[in-house]
Scaffold this active site. Sequence first.
Site, PDB file in Angstrom:
ATOM      1  N   GLU A 139     -33.739  12.984  58.458  1.00  0.00           N
ATOM      2  CA  GLU A 139     -32.607  12.063  58.319  1.00  0.00           C
ATOM      3  C   GLU A 139     -31.359  12.815  57.844  1.00  0.00           C
ATOM      4  O   GLU A 139     -31.421  13.611  56.907  1.00  0.00           O
ATOM      5  CB  GLU A 139     -32.977  10.970  57.311  1.00  0.00           C
ATOM      6  CG  GLU A 139     -31.901   9.942  57.030  1.00  0.00           C
ATOM      7  CD  GLU A 139     -32.368   8.875  56.058  1.00  0.00           C
ATOM      8  OE1 GLU A 139     -31.660   7.865  55.894  1.00  0.00           O
ATOM      9  OE2 GLU A 139     -33.457   9.040  55.458  1.00  0.00           O
ATOM     10  N   LYS A 197     -29.574   3.335  62.023  1.00  0.00           N
ATOM     11  CA  LYS A 197     -30.566   2.839  61.062  1.00  0.00           C
ATOM     12  C   LYS A 197     -30.318   1.359  60.755  1.00  0.00           C
ATOM     13  O   LYS A 197     -29.200   0.958  60.442  1.00  0.00           O
ATOM     14  CB  LYS A 197     -30.488   3.682  59.781  1.00  0.00           C
ATOM     15  CG  LYS A 197     -31.560   3.392  58.740  1.00  0.00           C
ATOM     16  CD  LYS A 197     -31.420   4.368  57.579  1.00  0.00           C
ATOM     17  CE  LYS A 197     -32.482   4.208  56.513  1.00  0.00           C
ATOM     18  NZ  LYS A 197     -32.328   5.185  55.418  1.00  0.00           N
ATOM     19  N   CYS A 221     -36.350   6.541  58.455  1.00  0.00           N
ATOM     20  CA  CYS A 221     -36.845   6.363  57.088  1.00  0.00           C
ATOM     21  C   CYS A 221     -37.198   4.912  56.737  1.00  0.00           C
ATOM     22  O   CYS A 221     -38.254   4.433  57.092  1.00  0.00           O
ATOM     23  CB  CYS A 221     -35.834   6.950  56.093  1.00  0.00           C
ATOM     24  SG  CYS A 221     -36.607   7.518  54.549  1.00  0.00           S
TER      25      CYS A 221
END
Length: 541
Positions: free
Chosen positions: A44, A115, A151
């Site tokens: 990330e 994300k 994540c």
Amino acid sequence: MPVLNVAIAQINSRLADFQANVETIVSAATLASEQKADVLLTPELSLCGYPPEDLLLRPDFYRASAEALKVLAARLTEVSPALAVVVGHPEMVGGRRYNAASVLQGGRCLGTYYKQCLPNTEVFDEVRYFTPGNQTCVIQVAGTQCGIAICEDIWRPGVAESSANAGAEILLVLNASPFHGNKLADRETCIRNRVLATGLPVVYANSVGGQDELVFDGGSFIMDGSGVVRQQMPQFLSATQTFTVDGPAVAQGPNRPLLSVEAEVYAALVLGVRDYIEKNGFPGAIIGLSGGIDSALTLCIAVDALGANKVRAVMLQSPYTAQMSLDDSRALVAALGVRYDEIPIAAAMDIYENLLAPQFAGLPADTTEENLQARIRGTLLMALSNKTGALVLTTGNKSEMAVGYATLYGDMAGGFAVIKDVYKTLVWKLSWYRNSISPVIPENIITRPPSAELRPDQTDQDSLPPYEVLDDIVQRYMEAEQSPKEMIAAGLPEDAVRKVVRLLRIAEYKRRQAPPGIRVTKRAFGKDWRYPITNRYQDEF
């Protein structure tokens, strides 16, 4: 799905050093290409490092990131036009900021994912910076439909299931998941839940390295479609490895054995010190030795992180320093091979006593005189730091930081607090663990009763409950959010609970002035502890 060769780049990004990070990713891509990988997965925000914090509020930061992404795409084509590389980076679109992942191949961007799940707990505050995405991203690589997630997306239901519904045959997940005790097991449990819900294998790439208070431990892995970890990369080490995925199945490979608690924490502390010193450009470290276990452990960590030639130990003995403290310190530095100096502070103590005698006339001696000794030591250590450029590493542990058993501008003076998040009970365990590698800490340092040695025959337990009790109370209060009433009901002594909770609350002003330190527990006195100094809250008893 066809057989897919997936490489994981478990890399140590340097925050905001775009040029260095481009080179690191290119080097990983070169290895992946040599290993015949079809796709390379980086962590990330690998292009800029994690967490950028308020750099993410600067529009020029996004311009620099966009330019670096273009440079990286061109460089990757030179490595291999066929290799697809998944890169994490920040992106600004229409004034909105996103935590993004782009798939680069042949000089082009095949697609970009934003994300969707932004964490806002513990050390994370991504809601402050980013807008959540709302689109699933599935991209074909070497004939395989690859779903992209970042994540937190994989810690919650939603993104994985949407990717499966969109035709994904495998999930590629970029992560910057910081270490704390038992975190690796937590990750595997969480990912397994997503795998069992979708039937998709997951490639989990995690960052490695230290960034201020945080340490990223790597430990990247591939979990097959039945929820079994088939291959796992080492913790706390940079590496690039390629794995073969054949549908839901994953070829069995080297599965790193889980480290013990002590081994994990020690490795995290070593990595945290190494990266803090090296990334910030300090030539070395200075530690004030006391003959006690905290400074001995801190010295061992510094030497293991930097090498003996970059570490200097200084004993600043007072008239209250026991001979055994001197003997033990000399034995420790001899075993570690570091430079060692002894500077008696009795003369400085006399000067302060004479200067203050008219002001203190008629008043009894108390902790004021004890604190002066600590502040003399802090002044001398900082003078050595200023002269040499080496960073002073403080030696206070979490138990002491919790209850304020430390002196502002004294033993708290320094640039980095190595064991700030290590409970005293764990300090003992880590010291035994370090000696199991090579016996460098004299056993007497580990077994003798701890003492600040600021007055005759002093021990820590003159002022504090036994550390086993103290640590239990602190852990329950700050990590488990238990009330004093709940702790007393659980069997902890009421007098100790009242004392520790009171000390913990009134020491907040000290902790705010302490140097940053390495986080190794689920909640540390740092990013994830934000208690007001001035407040009238009454705990429940």
